[in-house]
Design an enzyme around this catalytic site. Structure first.
Site, PDB file in Angstrom:
ATOM      1  N   HIS A   1      -0.242  -0.276  -9.618  1.00 51.68           N
ATOM      2  CA  HIS A   1      -1.062  -1.284  -8.651  1.00 51.68           C
ATOM      3  C   HIS A   1      -1.370  -2.415  -9.470  1.00 51.68           C
ATOM      4  CE1 HIS A   1      -3.479  -1.511  -4.665  1.00 51.68           C
ATOM      5  NE2 HIS A   1      -3.072  -2.658  -5.108  1.00 51.68           N
ATOM      6  N   ALA A   2      -0.447  -2.953 -10.192  1.00 48.21           N
ATOM      7  CA  ALA A   2      -0.667  -4.160 -11.211  1.00 48.21           C
ATOM      8  C   ALA A   2      -0.210  -5.470 -10.729  1.00 48.21           C
ATOM      9  CB  ALA A   2       0.058  -3.660 -12.453  1.00 48.21           C
TER      10      ALA A   2
ATOM     11  N   GLU B   1      -3.201   7.125  -5.026  1.00 45.17           N
ATOM     12  CA  GLU B   1      -4.227   6.228  -5.129  1.00 45.17           C
ATOM     13  C   GLU B   1      -5.384   6.463  -4.368  1.00 45.17           C
ATOM     14  OE1 GLU B   1      -3.241   1.952  -5.818  1.00 45.17           O
ATOM     15  OE2 GLU B   1      -1.304   2.468  -5.280  1.00 45.17           O
TER      16      GLU B   1
ATOM     17  N   ARG C   1       0.788  -1.099  -0.097  1.00 44.97           N
ATOM     18  CA  ARG C   1      -0.076   0.047  -0.052  1.00 44.97           C
ATOM     19  C   ARG C   1       0.846   1.148   0.051  1.00 44.97           C
ATOM     20  NH1 ARG C   1      -3.249  -2.980  -1.321  1.00 44.97           N
ATOM     21  NH2 ARG C   1      -5.375  -3.486  -0.736  1.00 44.97           N
TER      22      ARG C   1
END
Length: 334
Positions: free
Chosen positions: A292-293, A269, A240
């Site tokens: 964020h893949a 994000e 995160r």
């Protein structure tokens, strides 16, 4: 299932197999109809309220699931996250309102572990910088570094971190780990040294973050933590964005106090005000970034979609999903 239930899916890349499973179990599947490239975070409150009307189950992406959203959806019984993070869901409100919140452990862990190791190698071997130079006509090789026989510090020793450790065995790395509640038996049997955070930061050539974002973990990698790290170290974050003080990271990378970073997640994000810092990080040659893949392999998405669908059916059929899939179950309180 004797009652026809409506299940809303607002995640991207929800495959036909998972949707067909829901239909075979007697559900009507409703999608958000998001344009290509958009996530459910871009759904307006009015549109979200409209979509949730009469919905019993919700397979949710990254849109904030607030108390207001939950209170406005009285028919909603279960909120299923396709991943293992649930920081966008007000779980206290869900429990109080009698709803179930679930996650999908076992879905994306192999993919994220792959991604973390790939980022280590990409930053170490300067792949992004080399590619950009070659595209500009400069084919002079750059000197990178190795993962082989280096010390890797895993901050958090959950499922993804364990997958990273497993993959790194072939590189003959020394693995350190910090966890607030470490499984000492697992660590001993897998030759992982449990240490305190300061020791891990000071001794590791690679530091890889594998923690949930909570008040006690927010900005745990701040200026002071970065100052403990070797100037030759590489920081990897596939967990995160809020775990890192990105302004402090940016300054350290610009000043040469840290060798590089591999970032799959960013504070921006969740907070658009952090976008300038993210953009500045993206411009650095020693940063490898993805949106964020980490869990976005075809295989991981298929696994996680099916797990999320199964937890929805379990709840709608008044069963209790597997314990590791349940974040909160408010049915007894509702």
């Amino acid at each position: 299932m004797t009652t026809q239930h409506k299940v809303l899916v607002t995640t991207r890349f929800f495959d036909d197999e998972a949707a067909d499973y829901l239909r075979r179990e007697g559900c009507t599947v409703v999608t958000a109809g998001l344009p290509h490239g958009q996530t459910d975070a871009e759904l307006s409150p009015a549109r979200l309220h409209e979509l949730l009307a009469g919905v019993s189950g919700w397979i949710v992406g990254v849109v904030p699931v607030t108390r207001e959203v939950l209170a406005a959806a009285p028919a909603l019984q279960v909120i299923a996250r396709r991943g293992v993070g649930y920081d966008n869901v007000d779980v206290a409100a869900a429990k109080q309102l009698g709803k179930v919140v679930t996650i999908a452990p076992g879905g994306n862990e192999p993919s994220v572990a792959d991604h973390a190791v790939a980022m280590m190698l990409a930053v170490a071997k300067r792949l992004r910088e080399t590619h950009d130079r070659m595209a500009a006509g400069d084919w002079v090789p750059l000197s990178g570094t190795e993962v082989y026989r280096k010390t890797v510090g895993l901050v958090g020793l959950g499922r993804i971190a364990r997958g990273v450790a497993q993959r790194l065995r072939g590189f003959e790395t020394k693995i350190l780990a910090y966890d607030v509640a470490p499984d000492l038996g697992y660590a001993e049997s897998h030759d992982i040294s449990i240490v305190d955070l300061l020791t891990l930061l000071s001794q590791s050539d690679y530091v890889s973050l594998h923690l949930p974002l909570m008040p006690q973990t927010a900005h745990m990698i701040d200026a002071a933590a970065i100052a403990r790290m070797k100037p030759t170290a590489i920081l990897i974050n596939t967990a995160r964005g809020g775990l890192i003080d990105e302004a402090a990271l940016l300054a350290a990378l610009q000043d040469g106090r840290l060798a590089g970073a591999g970032l799959d997640v960013f504070e921006a994000e969740a907070d658009a005000g952090q976008r300038p810092t993210a953009d500045a990080l993206l411009r650095l040659p020693n940063v490898v970034a993805t949106p964020h893949a980490g869990g976005a392999s075809r295989e991981a998405l298929a696994r996680a979609n099916l797990i999320a669908a199964q937890t929805v059916i379990d709840v709608l059929d008044r069963r209790t999903p597997a314990a590791e899939r349940v974040v909160v179950d408010g049915r007894s309180a509702g």
